[in-house]
Design an enzyme around this catalytic site. Structure first.
Site, PDB file in Angstrom:
ATOM      1  N   ASN A 179      95.631 117.632  40.188  1.00  0.00           N
ATOM      2  CA  ASN A 179      95.526 118.673  39.162  1.00  0.00           C
ATOM      3  C   ASN A 179      95.757 118.100  37.772  1.00  0.00           C
ATOM      4  O   ASN A 179      96.546 117.174  37.593  1.00  0.00           O
ATOM      5  CB  ASN A 179      96.534 119.786  39.436  1.00  0.00           C
ATOM      6  N   ASP A 210      96.511 120.306  35.266  1.00  0.00           N
ATOM      7  CA  ASP A 210      97.073 121.447  34.537  1.00  0.00           C
ATOM      8  C   ASP A 210      98.503 121.268  34.050  1.00  0.00           C
ATOM      9  O   ASP A 210      99.025 122.101  33.300  1.00  0.00           O
ATOM     10  CB  ASP A 210      96.966 122.730  35.391  1.00  0.00           C
ATOM     11  N   HIS A 264      93.915 112.478  38.399  1.00  0.00           N
ATOM     12  CA  HIS A 264      92.723 112.888  37.649  1.00  0.00           C
ATOM     13  C   HIS A 264      93.013 113.149  36.172  1.00  0.00           C
ATOM     14  O   HIS A 264      92.222 113.807  35.499  1.00  0.00           O
ATOM     15  CB  HIS A 264      92.096 114.130  38.304  1.00  0.00           C
ATOM     16  N   CYS A 309      87.786 104.058  20.382  1.00  0.00           N
ATOM     17  CA  CYS A 309      88.887 103.077  20.309  1.00  0.00           C
ATOM     18  C   CYS A 309      89.879 103.249  21.463  1.00  0.00           C
ATOM     19  O   CYS A 309      90.762 102.423  21.651  1.00  0.00           O
ATOM     20  CB  CYS A 309      89.610 103.173  18.966  1.00  0.00           C
ATOM     21  N   CYS A 327      89.127 106.799  13.741  1.00  0.00           N
ATOM     22  CA  CYS A 327      88.173 105.674  13.804  1.00  0.00           C
ATOM     23  C   CYS A 327      86.721 106.161  13.751  1.00  0.00           C
ATOM     24  O   CYS A 327      85.789 105.361  13.686  1.00  0.00           O
ATOM     25  CB  CYS A 327      88.402 104.837  15.068  1.00  0.00           C
ATOM     26  N   GLY A 366      97.041 122.552  49.320  1.00  0.00           N
ATOM     27  CA  GLY A 366      96.113 123.248  48.423  1.00  0.00           C
ATOM     28  C   GLY A 366      94.965 122.393  47.949  1.00  0.00           C
ATOM     29  O   GLY A 366      94.527 122.515  46.804  1.00  0.00           O
ATOM     30  N   THR A 367      94.481 121.530  48.823  1.00  0.00           N
ATOM     31  CA  THR A 367      93.302 120.733  48.467  1.00  0.00           C
ATOM     32  C   THR A 367      92.260 120.836  49.574  1.00  0.00           C
ATOM     33  O   THR A 367      92.609 120.861  50.756  1.00  0.00           O
ATOM     34  CB  THR A 367      93.652 119.253  48.169  1.00  0.00           C
TER      35      THR A 367
HETATM   36  P1  OAD Z   1      89.321 122.729  45.650  1.00  0.00           P
HETATM   37  O1  OAD Z   1      88.921 123.898  44.799  1.00  0.00           O
HETATM   38  O2  OAD Z   1      88.232 121.885  46.206  1.00  0.00           O
HETATM   39  O3  OAD Z   1      90.211 123.216  46.871  1.00  0.00           O
HETATM   40  C1  OAD Z   1      91.274 124.100  46.710  1.00  0.00           C
HETATM   41  C2  OAD Z   1      91.906 124.321  48.076  1.00  0.00           C
HETATM   42  O4  OAD Z   1      93.050 125.132  47.903  1.00  0.00           O
HETATM   43  C3  OAD Z   1      90.980 125.053  49.072  1.00  0.00           C
HETATM   44  O5  OAD Z   1      90.997 124.336  50.300  1.00  0.00           O
HETATM   45  C4  OAD Z   1      91.646 126.435  49.224  1.00  0.00           C
HETATM   46  O6  OAD Z   1      91.505 126.948  50.552  1.00  0.00           O
HETATM   47  C5  OAD Z   1      93.095 126.109  48.924  1.00  0.00           C
HETATM   48  N1  OAD Z   1      93.888 127.226  48.369  1.00  0.00           N
HETATM   49  C6  OAD Z   1      93.502 128.195  47.515  1.00  0.00           C
HETATM   50  N2  OAD Z   1      94.534 128.987  47.206  1.00  0.00           N
HETATM   51  C7  OAD Z   1      95.619 128.518  47.887  1.00  0.00           C
HETATM   52  C8  OAD Z   1      96.990 128.905  47.986  1.00  0.00           C
HETATM   53  N3  OAD Z   1      97.479 129.935  47.320  1.00  0.00           N
HETATM   54  N4  OAD Z   1      97.800 128.162  48.778  1.00  0.00           N
HETATM   55  C9  OAD Z   1      97.333 127.095  49.469  1.00  0.00           C
HETATM   56  N5  OAD Z   1      96.043 126.685  49.417  1.00  0.00           N
HETATM   57  C10 OAD Z   1      95.198 127.383  48.636  1.00  0.00           C
HETATM   58  O7  OAD Z   1      90.331 121.868  44.772  1.00  0.00           O
HETATM   59  P2  OAD Z   1      90.776 120.338  44.947  1.00  0.00           P
HETATM   60  O8  OAD Z   1      90.826 119.963  46.379  1.00  0.00           O
HETATM   61  O9  OAD Z   1      91.982 120.164  44.131  1.00  0.00           O
HETATM   62  O10 OAD Z   1      88.221 116.771  40.346  1.00  0.00           O
HETATM   63  O11 OAD Z   1      89.552 119.613  44.261  1.00  0.00           O
HETATM   64  C11 OAD Z   1      89.595 118.221  44.142  1.00  0.00           C
HETATM   65  C12 OAD Z   1      88.912 117.778  42.868  1.00  0.00           C
HETATM   66  O12 OAD Z   1      87.598 118.349  42.802  1.00  0.00           O
HETATM   67  C13 OAD Z   1      89.575 118.285  41.599  1.00  0.00           C
HETATM   68  O13 OAD Z   1      90.679 117.503  41.196  1.00  0.00           O
HETATM   69  C14 OAD Z   1      88.449 118.178  40.602  1.00  0.00           C
HETATM   70  C15 OAD Z   1      87.346 118.782  41.431  1.00  0.00           C
HETATM   71  O14 OAD Z   1      86.062 118.444  41.096  1.00  0.00           O
HETATM   72  C16 OAD Z   1      87.934 116.352  39.114  1.00  0.00           C
HETATM   73  O15 OAD Z   1      87.811 117.112  38.169  1.00  0.00           O
HETATM   74  C17 OAD Z   1      87.769 114.877  39.024  1.00  0.00           C
END
Ligand code: OAD
Length: 246
Positions: free
Chosen positions: A105, A107, A122, A133, A153, A190-191
């Site tokens: 994240n 954020d 990230h 620069c 710059c 949460g990924t």
């Molecule tokens: P995703 O949006 O791909 O996945 C979010 C996950 O969180 C999903 O599997 C949801 O089911 C889960 N989720 C949602 N609400 C939740 C909650 N309250 N508790 C637990 N789980 C919950 O996000 P990321 O896996 O973080 O990269 O995405 C990875 C990367 O893709 C990000 O860092 C970003 C994006 O493109 C860049 O910007 C480089």
């Protein structure tokens, strides 16, 4: 309160101070704070196209649009607060003697919650850097002219986040691989676990003998390989785990 949470005896037995713990978080941990996730029905990538907004080429082609998109996301982030999931990880950090927090994240909510030494794979949306620069602009200096602002710059300033096709900060990803391959207990929280190299971390942890747990609303790409899936909101599951720490 959501559905009842139950965990295995094995996981319970690992909640000891000297267990080496690594946490990987994604957008889902911030969802309960009001930060939109990327994938899923309400995800950002349903409404916006990554290649038009989150690549270096997009920034070069239309710096104003890309800058404004990040300003839009910064506005959302400015108004929100860490939720019980972020706060539970602060308690984890003070309990476990060997603990690493890795996040995808940008954020800054883990910082705001009080977590220390966060590995940001990230980048961070609140930080900026000059494309010419490379100077980092920690706090957005509103006095700098232009959209996007110009560095002294003369180069355009961009958010210090990792875009598609870009390398992750070398030191951060290397450290993340090291600790993931040496831990006893790994949590993927949460990924969606589809974006590499971050998504390889639970795989590497598992391969090296760690007990791997995912916390998510629903099954993910890695559900078949983890040892345990705790389905529910991270803002409920993680505080539940904190209560089990002795
Ligand atoms: P995703 O949006 O791909 O996945 C979010 C996950 O969180 C999903 O599997 C949801 O089911 C889960 N989720 C949602 N609400 C939740 C909650 N309250 N508790 C637990 N789980 C919950 O996000 P990321 O896996 O973080 O990269 O995405 C990875 C990367 O893709 C990000 O860092 C970003 C994006 O493109 C860049 O910007 C480089």
């Amino acid at each position: 309160m959501g559905q009842e949470i139950s965990i295995s005896e094995r996981l319970r037995s690992l909640l000891l101070k000297d267990t080496k713990v690594v946490i990987l978080t994604g957008a889902g941990i911030s969802a309960e704070s009001g930060v939109p996730t990327f994938r899923g029905e309400e995800g950002l990538w349903k409404k916006f196209r990554p290649e038009e907004l989150a690549t270096f080429d997009a920034f070069m082609a239309n710096p104003q649009l890309v800058w404004e998109w990040y300003e839009y996301r910064r506005k959302i982030i400015e108004e929100i607060k860490p939720n019980p999931g972020h706060l539970a990880l602060v308690d984890f950090q003070s309990y476990f003697e060997k603990f690493d927090l890795i996040t995808q994240n940008v954020d800054g909510l883990h910082h705001q919650a009080g977590s220390k030494k966060i590995i940001e794979l990230h980048g961070n949306i609140k930080r900026n850097k000059c494309i010419r620069c490379g100077e980092k602009h920690e706090d957005l200096n509103k006095a700098l002219p232009g959209i996007p602002p110009k560095c002294p710059c003369g180069g355009n300033i961009r958010p210090d986040v990792v875009w598609f096709g870009e390398m992750l900060p070398q030191e951060a990803i290397q450290y993340a691989f090291e600790v993931s391959s040496a831990c006893d207990l790994f949590f993927s929280i949460g990924t969606s676990a589809v974006v590499h190299p971050a998504a390889s971390l639970p795989v590497i942890a598992k391969r090296n003998g760690a007990y791997v747990v995912e916390v998510n609303l629903s099954p993910t790409e890695i559900s078949h390989l983890v040892d345990e899936s705790l389905f529910g909101k991270s803002g409920e599951v993680l505080p539940f785990l904190v209560k089990l720490l002795k």
